[in-house]
Design an enzyme around this catalytic site. Sequence first.
Site, PDB file in Angstrom:
ATOM      1  CG  ASP A   1       5.769   3.965   0.985  1.00 31.49           C
ATOM      2  OD1 ASP A   1       5.965   4.632   2.020  1.00 31.49           O
ATOM      3  OD2 ASP A   1       4.650   3.818   0.462  1.00 31.49           O
TER       4      ASP A   1
ATOM      5  CE  LYS B   1       0.789   6.457   7.535  1.00 23.39           C
ATOM      6  NZ  LYS B   1      -0.626   6.339   7.737  1.00 23.39           N
TER       7      LYS B   1
ATOM      8  CE1 TYR C   1      -3.611   2.594   0.451  1.00 26.39           C
ATOM      9  CE2 TYR C   1      -2.237   3.477   2.211  1.00 26.39           C
ATOM     10  CZ  TYR C   1      -3.307   3.605   1.341  1.00 26.39           C
ATOM     11  OH  TYR C   1      -4.070   4.748   1.355  1.00 26.39           O
TER      12      TYR C   1
HETATM   13  C1  LIG Z   1       3.325   2.756   3.360  1.00 25.20           C
HETATM   14  C2  LIG Z   1       2.434   3.929   3.049  1.00 25.20           C
HETATM   15  N1  LIG Z   1       2.709   4.697   2.000  1.00 25.20           N
HETATM   16  C3  LIG Z   1       1.962   5.777   1.685  1.00 25.20           C
HETATM   17  C4  LIG Z   1       0.868   6.105   2.443  1.00 25.20           C
HETATM   18  C5  LIG Z   1       0.047   7.307   2.084  1.00 25.20           C
HETATM   19  O1  LIG Z   1       0.269   8.339   3.001  1.00 25.20           O
HETATM   20  P1  LIG Z   1      -0.876   9.419   3.263  1.00 25.20           P
HETATM   21  O2  LIG Z   1      -2.003   8.715   3.948  1.00 25.20           O
HETATM   22  O3  LIG Z   1      -0.202  10.460   4.123  1.00 25.20           O
HETATM   23  O4  LIG Z   1      -1.260   9.968   1.929  1.00 25.20           O
HETATM   24  C6  LIG Z   1       0.541   5.325   3.553  1.00 25.20           C
HETATM   25  C7  LIG Z   1      -0.625   5.655   4.383  1.00 25.20           C
HETATM   26  O5  LIG Z   1      -1.039   4.935   5.256  1.00 25.20           O
HETATM   27  C8  LIG Z   1       1.334   4.194   3.864  1.00 25.20           C
HETATM   28  O6  LIG Z   1       1.048   3.396   4.898  1.00 25.20           O
END
Ligand SMILES: Cc1ncc(COP(=O)(O)O)c(C=O)c1O
Length: 449
Positions: free
Chosen positions: A258, A285, A156
């Site tokens: 990521d 985050k 994700y």
């Molecule tokens: C691994 C990962 N990448 C990207 C995102 C997307 O971040 P955002 O919710 O700040 O758009 C998330 C969100 O939970 C995530 O867990």
Amino acid sequence: MSPSTIQVTETARFLGAGSATATLTAQARELIPGGTSRLHYVFEPYPIYARSGAGCRLTDVEGDARIDCLNNMTALIHGHCNADVNAAVIEQLGRGASFSEPSEPEVALARLLVQRVPSLERVHFRSSGTEAVMMAIKLARAFTGRDMIAKFEGGYHGYYDYVQMSVLSTPANWGDAQAPHSVPSSGGLSRAVEQEVLTLPFNDPQGVERLLQQHGGRIAALLVEPLSNRSGMALPASGFLDFLREVTRRHGILLIFDEVIAFRVGPQGAQGRYGGAPDLTAFGKIIGGGLPIGAVGGRADVMGLLDPTRGPARVISGGTYSGNPLSAAAGAATLRLLTATQFERLDALGRRMREGINSIFRATGQPAQASGDASLFQLVPTDRPIENYRSIPRDAAATAWLDRLHQGLLRAGVIVSNRGLGCLSTAMDEADVDECLGAFEQAVAGMRV
Ligand SMILES: Cc1ncc(COP(=O)(O)O)c(C=O)c1O
């Protein structure tokens, strides 16, 4: 009331007919599709509504306190209302909430990130993790002149079109384990997306090698979440991230980590803990201390495509709130508090939590486990080893088990996500973890009756 004097007690008041929560839910569902803007937080019969947080406790609109093991989906590594983070935000607010001009907090946060993570030569701020991933992919396309991206099944990365693929695959549509189908995980994606995303099997070097041999010359970026909660927090096998580094280099593909969640695992994030040396990294985050943020950082030559001071920028950015001083001030205060000692404390607390939950599952004969690393844990309805997305049961029984555990925990005074994600904060100590374990015992006992 100070955080340490708030006690959690078993409660189902939010479920009562005519409760403040039931009333808010009914109003919200008339105004907002599903009642909330975050799909991740919709579950049956309805979620609790937060009124306030203090340290590791969150109080709902009924006045009931619970231990927060979700911390805004892992963003609040110091828990709620940390004094230093709040002071930094209030101080900045006194000077202004946002400006057209760049400001000092953006530079301070950039410096803290570049000092911490060796693979970062330059960093560029966005307003969410989704935007950070989107920008990293755009940079990779512009740098390589290629269109396709590769990502892992179950990974994700937010809700940019090109990463909403194979996030929710099921046995009915996921295809061969070594060559997973690319399955759209949302409506509204252009059909072109399906053609331009290659889905890879996590922790399977032979499968990755074979797929990249076929398609590598067309791929701009390989995106990997080193510790993926959708895949039951499967840890990268020893050497797997270094293998990705080597194979992407061989095929002229940029390697993107990521670390929107995984940056939690240590002072230099997942790349410091598990290896891999990516070209680019997406953050979000915790680097915003609870306020909206995203960032992409990495090699100076790739990041330089955003630079308009030496001829026209090749990748055009914008964003009214990119690099905004409130988020940057909260993020800088958060990172300054994240010392090596705090990471060691979080590691020990995380171990205590996972081991405690696992012994409860074993003692009660639940075929389940708490997986994860450092301050992260994931409740998974299998006691078998977890290698990747396909190691996790995805049938109705597994979903029902998680739903019952999640609801039982909410009633017993602990918050985790309805998909079993949990995390700790520096606001917790061993007594808080043990209180959580007491709630786990209660919740699991309730599942047996
Ligand atoms: C691994 C990962 N990448 C990207 C995102 C997307 O971040 P955002 O919710 O700040 O758009 C998330 C969100 O939970 C995530 O867990």
